[in-house]
Design a protein around this motif. Sequence first.
Motif, PDB file in Angstrom:
ATOM      1  N   THR A   2       0.342   7.070  -3.169  1.00  0.00           N
ATOM      2  CA  THR A   2       1.209   6.331  -2.259  1.00  0.00           C
ATOM      3  C   THR A   2       0.725   6.510  -0.825  1.00  0.00           C
ATOM      4  N   ALA A   3       1.265   5.683   0.058  1.00  0.00           N
ATOM      5  CA  ALA A   3       0.895   5.789   1.472  1.00  0.00           C
ATOM      6  C   ALA A   3       1.312   7.143   2.033  1.00  0.00           C
ATOM      7  N   ALA A   7      -1.132   9.833   3.725  1.00  0.00           N
ATOM      8  CA  ALA A   7      -0.894  10.358   5.076  1.00  0.00           C
ATOM      9  C   ALA A   7      -0.911  11.881   5.057  1.00  0.00           C
ATOM     10  N   ASP A   8      -0.293  12.469   4.040  1.00  0.00           N
ATOM     11  CA  ASP A   8      -0.280  13.930   3.915  1.00  0.00           C
ATOM     12  C   ASP A   8      -1.692  14.454   3.670  1.00  0.00           C
ATOM     13  N   LEU A  17       1.008   6.271   9.699  1.00  0.00           N
ATOM     14  CA  LEU A  17       0.255   5.474   8.740  1.00  0.00           C
ATOM     15  C   LEU A  17       0.955   4.141   8.494  1.00  0.00           C
ATOM     16  N   SER A  18       2.273   4.159   8.420  1.00  0.00           N
ATOM     17  CA  SER A  18       3.035   2.922   8.218  1.00  0.00           C
ATOM     18  C   SER A  18       2.794   1.938   9.357  1.00  0.00           C
ATOM     19  N   PHE A  71      -5.172   1.999  -1.800  1.00  0.00           N
ATOM     20  CA  PHE A  71      -3.834   1.454  -1.995  1.00  0.00           C
ATOM     21  C   PHE A  71      -3.937   0.157  -2.767  1.00  0.00           C
ATOM     22  N   ASP A  72      -2.874  -0.163  -3.491  1.00  0.00           N
ATOM     23  CA  ASP A  72      -2.846  -1.436  -4.207  1.00  0.00           C
ATOM     24  C   ASP A  72      -2.512  -2.575  -3.259  1.00  0.00           C
TER      25      ASP A  72
END
Length: 137
Positions: A2-3, A7-8, A17-18, A71-72
């Motif tokens: 996941t995003a 980011a982590d 990141l968002s 990412f998808d």
Amino acid sequence: MTAAQFADKIGISPSSLSHILSGRNNPSLEVVMKIHKACDYISLDWLLYGEGEMETDVDSDNNGSFPGPLFDENSLFASNGTNVPEYRKEIEVKASTIPPKEIVREEIKYIEKPARKITEIRIFFDNGTYETFRPEK
């Protein structure tokens, strides 16, 4: 992945990141370097300039990294650059279909009244009486 997990992994906040993924902010050089450090198989030329192949020829174990796209959807690494969010400032605002209001012009007319004439004068006294005076005609 996941995003938030990505980011982590690279050491930035999920909100940063968002903002990058939504197009609100561009990634800084520091963020690009963190991505390259965490995923050393990604080419710096591709990250910085969008040129060449995304992956470099690094050993297949990738140092614990994951293979394939990051990412998808909403990929930070999309090379076509055509994904522009609708809320960006560059989007043209469509003109209003409501016609403009008419300008109202207000006119004030002054009408002359005939001169006033005194018809009666009354004088009141402290004992409750009064006298009335009328002009002679």
